[in-house]
Design an enzyme around this catalytic site. Structure first.
Site, PDB file in Angstrom:
ATOM      1  N   PHE A 102      25.915  25.766 -10.005  1.00 36.34           N
ATOM      2  CA  PHE A 102      26.075  27.216 -10.200  1.00 36.34           C
ATOM      3  C   PHE A 102      25.195  27.771 -11.317  1.00 36.34           C
ATOM      4  O   PHE A 102      24.945  28.962 -11.378  1.00 36.34           O
ATOM      5  CB  PHE A 102      27.549  27.552 -10.509  1.00 36.34           C
ATOM      6  CG  PHE A 102      27.937  27.259 -11.939  1.00 36.34           C
ATOM      7  CD1 PHE A 102      27.667  28.192 -12.943  1.00 36.34           C
ATOM      8  CD2 PHE A 102      28.545  26.064 -12.302  1.00 36.34           C
ATOM      9  CE1 PHE A 102      28.009  27.919 -14.265  1.00 36.34           C
ATOM     10  CE2 PHE A 102      28.882  25.787 -13.616  1.00 36.34           C
ATOM     11  CZ  PHE A 102      28.611  26.721 -14.602  1.00 36.34           C
ATOM     12  N   LYS A 147      22.234  23.499   0.339  1.00 40.43           N
ATOM     13  CA  LYS A 147      23.676  23.769   0.182  1.00 40.43           C
ATOM     14  C   LYS A 147      23.832  24.292  -1.249  1.00 40.43           C
ATOM     15  O   LYS A 147      23.946  23.518  -2.203  1.00 40.43           O
ATOM     16  CB  LYS A 147      24.464  22.466   0.400  1.00 40.43           C
ATOM     17  CG  LYS A 147      25.898  22.630   0.844  1.00 40.43           C
ATOM     18  CD  LYS A 147      26.770  23.392  -0.110  1.00 40.43           C
ATOM     19  CE  LYS A 147      27.149  22.602  -1.343  1.00 40.43           C
ATOM     20  NZ  LYS A 147      27.794  23.462  -2.399  1.00 40.43           N
ATOM     21  N   GLU A 153      28.946  26.985  -4.131  1.00 41.09           N
ATOM     22  CA  GLU A 153      29.846  27.976  -3.518  1.00 41.09           C
ATOM     23  C   GLU A 153      30.210  29.068  -4.522  1.00 41.09           C
ATOM     24  O   GLU A 153      30.694  30.126  -4.155  1.00 41.09           O
ATOM     25  CB  GLU A 153      31.105  27.288  -2.969  1.00 41.09           C
ATOM     26  CG  GLU A 153      32.024  26.628  -3.996  1.00 41.09           C
ATOM     27  CD  GLU A 153      31.548  25.245  -4.469  1.00 41.09           C
ATOM     28  OE1 GLU A 153      30.363  24.915  -4.289  1.00 41.09           O
ATOM     29  OE2 GLU A 153      32.395  24.510  -5.031  1.00 41.09           O
ATOM     30  N   ARG A 154      29.961  28.804  -5.834  1.00 43.55           N
ATOM     31  CA  ARG A 154      30.296  29.802  -6.849  1.00 43.55           C
ATOM     32  C   ARG A 154      29.172  30.825  -7.036  1.00 43.55           C
ATOM     33  O   ARG A 154      29.412  31.913  -7.532  1.00 43.55           O
ATOM     34  CB  ARG A 154      30.629  29.103  -8.177  1.00 43.55           C
ATOM     35  CG  ARG A 154      31.932  28.318  -8.083  1.00 43.55           C
ATOM     36  CD  ARG A 154      32.336  27.721  -9.393  1.00 43.55           C
ATOM     37  NE  ARG A 154      31.697  26.433  -9.613  1.00 43.55           N
ATOM     38  CZ  ARG A 154      31.937  25.655 -10.654  1.00 43.55           C
ATOM     39  NH1 ARG A 154      32.798  26.037 -11.573  1.00 43.55           N
ATOM     40  NH2 ARG A 154      31.333  24.495 -10.785  1.00 43.55           N
ATOM     41  N   SER A 165      27.283  18.024 -11.752  1.00 41.94           N
ATOM     42  CA  SER A 165      27.985  17.283 -12.806  1.00 41.94           C
ATOM     43  C   SER A 165      27.901  15.768 -12.561  1.00 41.94           C
ATOM     44  O   SER A 165      27.671  15.317 -11.432  1.00 41.94           O
ATOM     45  CB  SER A 165      29.446  17.737 -12.853  1.00 41.94           C
ATOM     46  OG  SER A 165      30.045  17.474 -11.610  1.00 41.94           O
ATOM     47  N   CYS A 198      22.170  22.473 -18.613  1.00 38.14           N
ATOM     48  CA  CYS A 198      22.123  21.012 -18.773  1.00 38.14           C
ATOM     49  C   CYS A 198      21.220  20.628 -19.934  1.00 38.14           C
ATOM     50  O   CYS A 198      21.231  19.485 -20.362  1.00 38.14           O
ATOM     51  CB  CYS A 198      21.673  20.339 -17.496  1.00 38.14           C
ATOM     52  SG  CYS A 198      19.949  20.645 -17.148  1.00 38.14           S
ATOM     53  N   GLU A 223      30.831  16.300 -21.801  1.00 34.50           N
ATOM     54  CA  GLU A 223      30.148  17.585 -21.612  1.00 34.50           C
ATOM     55  C   GLU A 223      31.195  18.698 -21.556  1.00 34.50           C
ATOM     56  O   GLU A 223      32.091  18.661 -20.719  1.00 34.50           O
ATOM     57  CB  GLU A 223      29.349  17.547 -20.302  1.00 34.50           C
ATOM     58  CG  GLU A 223      28.517  18.794 -20.082  1.00 34.50           C
ATOM     59  CD  GLU A 223      27.685  18.732 -18.805  1.00 34.50           C
ATOM     60  OE1 GLU A 223      28.202  18.302 -17.756  1.00 34.50           O
ATOM     61  OE2 GLU A 223      26.507  19.143 -18.861  1.00 34.50           O
TER      62      GLU A 223
HETATM   63  P1  NAD Z   1      29.332  20.511  -9.726  1.00 35.23           P
HETATM   64  O1  NAD Z   1      29.109  19.041  -9.779  1.00 35.23           O
HETATM   65  O2  NAD Z   1      30.704  21.028  -9.793  1.00 35.23           O
HETATM   66  O3  NAD Z   1      28.694  21.108  -8.376  1.00 35.23           O
HETATM   67  C1  NAD Z   1      27.381  20.793  -7.972  1.00 35.23           C
HETATM   68  C2  NAD Z   1      27.338  20.779  -6.456  1.00 35.23           C
HETATM   69  O4  NAD Z   1      28.191  19.750  -5.974  1.00 35.23           O
HETATM   70  C3  NAD Z   1      27.813  22.080  -5.838  1.00 35.23           C
HETATM   71  O5  NAD Z   1      26.950  22.440  -4.791  1.00 35.23           O
HETATM   72  C4  NAD Z   1      29.230  21.761  -5.354  1.00 35.23           C
HETATM   73  O6  NAD Z   1      29.563  22.452  -4.171  1.00 35.23           O
HETATM   74  C5  NAD Z   1      29.173  20.272  -5.084  1.00 35.23           C
HETATM   75  N1  NAD Z   1      30.455  19.607  -5.381  1.00 35.23           N
HETATM   76  C6  NAD Z   1      31.314  19.910  -6.388  1.00 35.23           C
HETATM   77  N2  NAD Z   1      32.368  19.057  -6.380  1.00 35.23           N
HETATM   78  C7  NAD Z   1      32.163  18.201  -5.353  1.00 35.23           C
HETATM   79  C8  NAD Z   1      32.879  17.087  -4.844  1.00 35.23           C
HETATM   80  N3  NAD Z   1      34.016  16.693  -5.381  1.00 35.23           N
HETATM   81  N4  NAD Z   1      32.365  16.430  -3.779  1.00 35.23           N
HETATM   82  C9  NAD Z   1      31.198  16.805  -3.221  1.00 35.23           C
HETATM   83  N5  NAD Z   1      30.477  17.866  -3.668  1.00 35.23           N
HETATM   84  C10 NAD Z   1      30.936  18.546  -4.716  1.00 35.23           C
HETATM   85  O7  NAD Z   1      28.395  21.134 -10.875  1.00 35.23           O
HETATM   86  P2  NAD Z   1      28.375  22.644 -11.372  1.00 35.23           P
HETATM   87  O8  NAD Z   1      29.615  22.901 -12.148  1.00 35.23           O
HETATM   88  O9  NAD Z   1      28.020  23.549 -10.244  1.00 35.23           O
HETATM   89  O10 NAD Z   1      27.114  22.607 -12.334  1.00 35.23           O
HETATM   90  C11 NAD Z   1      27.184  22.247 -13.688  1.00 35.23           C
HETATM   91  C12 NAD Z   1      26.829  20.786 -13.881  1.00 35.23           C
HETATM   92  O11 NAD Z   1      25.513  20.536 -13.396  1.00 35.23           O
HETATM   93  C13 NAD Z   1      26.812  20.386 -15.349  1.00 35.23           C
HETATM   94  O12 NAD Z   1      27.361  19.110 -15.465  1.00 35.23           O
HETATM   95  C14 NAD Z   1      25.330  20.374 -15.685  1.00 35.23           C
HETATM   96  O13 NAD Z   1      24.979  19.534 -16.756  1.00 35.23           O
HETATM   97  C15 NAD Z   1      24.752  19.876 -14.392  1.00 35.23           C
HETATM   98  N6  NAD Z   1      23.336  20.229 -14.255  1.00 35.23           N
HETATM   99  C16 NAD Z   1      22.437  19.241 -14.434  1.00 35.23           C
HETATM  100  C17 NAD Z   1      21.092  19.527 -14.371  1.00 35.23           C
HETATM  101  C18 NAD Z   1      20.086  18.444 -14.591  1.00 35.23           C
HETATM  102  O14 NAD Z   1      18.914  18.685 -14.360  1.00 35.23           O
HETATM  103  N7  NAD Z   1      20.461  17.252 -15.021  1.00 35.23           N
HETATM  104  C19 NAD Z   1      20.650  20.838 -14.108  1.00 35.23           C
HETATM  105  C20 NAD Z   1      21.622  21.838 -13.921  1.00 35.23           C
HETATM  106  C21 NAD Z   1      22.973  21.513 -14.001  1.00 35.23           C
END
Ligand code: NAD
Length: 489
Positions: free
Chosen positions: A156, A180, A183-184, A233, A288, A388
Site C-alpha cells: 500500500f 495485483k 487492496e488498500r 511485509s 521501507c 518493524e
Molecule cells: P502486506 O504484506 O500486508 O501486503 C503486501 C501485499 O501482500 C498486498 O498486495 C496484500 O494484498 C498481500 N497480502 C497481505 N497479506 C497476505 C497474506 N496473508 N497472504 C497473501 N497475500 C497477502 O504489506 P503492506 O502493509 O501493504 O506494505 C508494507 C510492508 O511492505 C512493510 O513491511 C514495508 O517494509 C514493506 N515494503 C518493502 C519494500 C522493500 O523494497 N523492501 C518496499 C515497500 C514496502
C-alpha cells in the site's frame, strides 16, 4: 490542492484490455486516510479471476514477445510522456488513497517515471554477449528472451511507484504482466492501466487483478505464471517466496525493514537533523527505507545535544492531510494500523524505554493520524528495537562508539538500509565495510537507489537472488539461450 472526491470510485479488474467486475463478490473498503471516509470498494478476486487474467496474458504473449524491442519501447516512451502530462493527477491520486503529502507523492510518481525511462533503454539492456573464435572457426553467443506471463504483488505504501519497479522492465523485455495491487490502495494502478492503453499497449500485455490473500494464493499456485515479484511485509514475503518457489516459479520478494541511522559526534547537525526527521516521519514512517532507529554515538553530552534537536524538530512538525499545503506529518493508512503502532509505544514503555515525545493521543479528530513519537534509551533486548513498527515512531539508542552502533545494527534480522551522519571518510569506510545492510546512506536518510541500480535489501529484507530494478531487474524477467556456432562449408 483540494480533495474533490465525492462519489465512490469503481475499482475493476483489467483483463485482456477490458475493464470487468471480479467474480469475487466480497469487497474491501478503500479509505481516504486523512478523513477516514470510504472512497472506493476494492473487489476481492478469486482463482477464476486470476485464471482469466493468465489466459489473456498467455494469449497476448507470443505477439508481444515477437514485437521488435524498438517498437515495444515506443510504447514506454509514450507512457513516459503521458505520465508527465498527467503528473499532478497521478500525484493527487497517491495522496488521496495513501495519505502522503504532495511532495512525497510527487517524489513517488517521479521515481516511477524514472523506471519507465530506464526501461526505454531496453534495446541496450537486452544485449547478449559474444566471443568469437572460442575454438578455431567457432563463435559463442548469448541471447536474452522473455519468460512468458509474469506477475507482481505490491504493497500500500507506494501505490504508483512499486508497480512501476517491475512493470516497464517486464513488458519492455517482452513478457506479459499481471498486477495485483494492494487492496488498500488500488486506484493508482487503475490509472496506470488506462494510460498504458492510451499509450497503445496491445490488449492482454498488462492486466490487473484486484484482491488480497485469495488472489495472491491463486497467483502463487497458477501454473501459467512463470515469475513473480512481491513487495510487502516480511512474513508475507517469506510465504510468497516459499510457496512460489515450491510451484516452480522464479520469485523475488522484497520485505520489511528496520533501518538504523547512525549519528556520529562530528555530524553537521543543522543539516543532519532535518534529514533524520524527514527519514523517520516522512510518509508517516510508512516507508521501507524509513530510518526508524537513531543511534546516537558519543558522550552523554553529545547524545543529549542531538536528541534535544531531534525532539524539538519532531514536536514542531505540522500534522495534517497530505492535500493541505504545509502538512509535514500525514495520517497512517488505517485505524487498525494506528492501533498496532499505539501498541508498540505502550510496549516500549513497559519494556523500559522513555517516551520523550508521545503521539498516542490522536492529533486530529478525523482520519488516522498519529503524532510524532520518540522513544529514548531503547536497548537491544526491547522488541521495539527489532520489529518493524511502520509509523511515526523513532527509537533512540545511545552508544559510545561506531563499532557499538554497527554491532547494534547488525543484530537486526533485517538488512534493508542504514545511514551514517559524519564528515569523516574513515568512519564512512569502516561503516561500509562492516554494516550488514544492502542500501547505505552517507548523510542521506533515505538511501533509495536510482532506477538503474538494484533495490538492494539483504537478510530478512529480501528473498531471492536478483533484486528489482537496474540490470538485476532485466535479468530477473529474462532468460538466456547460449549458442555455439560452427559453419561447415
Ligand atoms: P502486506 O504484506 O500486508 O501486503 C503486501 C501485499 O501482500 C498486498 O498486495 C496484500 O494484498 C498481500 N497480502 C497481505 N497479506 C497476505 C497474506 N496473508 N497472504 C497473501 N497475500 C497477502 O504489506 P503492506 O502493509 O501493504 O506494505 C508494507 C510492508 O511492505 C512493510 O513491511 C514495508 O517494509 C514493506 N515494503 C518493502 C519494500 C522493500 O523494497 N523492501 C518496499 C515497500 C514496502
Amino acid at each position: 490542492m483540494q480533495q474533490t472526491q465525492e462519489t465512490l470510485r469503481r475499482v475493476r479488474n483489467f483483463v485482456g484490455g477490458i475493464w470487468e467486475d471480479a467474480d469475487g463478490l466480497e469487497t474491501e473498503a478503500v479509505y481516504d486516510p486523512a478523513t477516514g471516509k470510504v472512497i472506493a470498494q476494492s473487489p476481492l478476486s478469486t482463482y477464476q479471476d486470476v485464471d482469466r487474467a493468465v489466459k489473456a496474458a498467455q494469449a497476448a504473449f507470443s505477439g508481444w514477445a515477437a514485437t521488435p524491442v524498438v517498437k515495444r519501447t515506443q510504447i514506454l516512451f509514450r507512457l513516459k510522456m503521458l505520465m508527465e502530462e498527467h503528473f499532478e493527477e497521478l500525484r493527487d491520486l497517491v495522496t488521496l488513497e495513501n495519505g502522503k503529502d504532495a511532495k512525497d507523492a510527487a517524489g513517488e510518481v517521479r521515481r516511477g517515471i524514472e523506471v519507465v525511462e530506464f526501461a526505454c533503454g531496453m534495446p541496450t539492456l537486452l544485449m547478449g554477449e559474444t566471443v568469437r573464435d572460442v575454438a578455431s572457426g567457432i563463435d559463442n553467443a548469448s541471447y536474452r528472451y522473455p519468460l512468458g506471463v509474469v506477475a507482481a504483488i505490491t504493497p500500500f505504501n507506494f501505490p504508483c511507484m512499486v508497480p512501476l519497479w517491475t512493470l516497464p522492465i517486464a513488458i519492455g523485455a517482452g513478457n506479459t504482466y499481471i498486477l495485483k495491487p494492494s487492496e488498500r490502495t488500488p486506484l493508482s494502478a487503475q490509472r496506470l492501466g488506462e494510460l498504458l492503453m492510451e499509450a497503445g499497449l496491445p490488449e492482454g500485455v498488462f492486466n490487473i487483478v484486484n484482491g488480497a490473500k485469495e488472489a495472491v494464493n491463486a497467483i502463487l499456485e497458477h501454473p501459467g505464471i512463470k515469475a513473480l515479484s512481491f513487495v510487502g511485509s516480511q512474513p508475507v514475503a517469506e510465504h510468497v517466496y516459499r510457496v512460489g518457489c515450491a510451484h516452480g516459479k522464479r520469485v523475488q520478494a522484497l520485505a520489511g525493514a528496520k533501518n538504523a541511522m547512525i549519528a556520529m559526534p562530528d555530524a553537521v547537525l543543522e543539516r543532519a537533523v532535518p534529514n533524520i526527521i524527514s527519514s523517520a516521519y516522512g510518509n508517516a514512517g510508512e516507508r521501507c527505507l524509513a530510518g526508524s532507529v537513531l543511534i546516537a554515538v558519543g558522550t552523554e553530552e553529545e547524545q543529549e545535544r542531538l536528541i534535544e534537536k531531534v525532539k524539538k524538530a519532531a514536536s514542531e512538525m505540522k500534522v495534517g492531510p497530505g492535500y493541505e499545503e504545509g502538512s509535514e506529518l500525514t495520517p497512517l493508512i488505517r485505524d487498525s494500523h494506528r492501533e498496532k503502532v499505539r501498541g508498540y509505544v505502550d510496549l516500549a514503555e513497559e519494556e523500559g524505554a522513555e517516551v520523550v515525545l508521545d503521539g498516542r493521543v490522536p492529533p486530529r479528530e478525523e482520519g488516522f493520524f498519529f503524532g510524532p513519537t520518540i522513544l529514548d534509551k531503547v536497548t537491544e533486548k526491547m522488541r521495539v528495537a527489532r520489529e518493524e513498527i511502520f509509523g511515526p515512531v523513532l527509537s533512540v539508542v545511545r552508544v559510545g562508539t561506531l563499532d557499538e552502533a554497527i554491532e547494534f545494527t547488525n543484530a537486526s534480522p533485517f538488512g534493508n538500509a542504514c545511514s551514517i551522519y559524519t564528515e569523516s571518510g574513515s568512519a564512512v569506510r569502516h561503516f561500509r565495510e562492516h554494516v550488514e545492510a544492502g542500501m547505505l546512506g552517507v548523510n542521506v536518510g533515505v538511501a533509495a537507489p536510482m532506477a538503474f541500480f538494484p533495490f538492494n535489501g539483504i537478510k530478512k529484507s529480501f528473498y531471492g537472488d536478483l533484486h528489482a530494478t537496474g540490470k538485476d531487474g532485466v535479468r530477473f524477467f529474462t532468460e538466456n539461450k547460449v549458442q555455439i556456432t560452427r559453419w561447415l562449408s
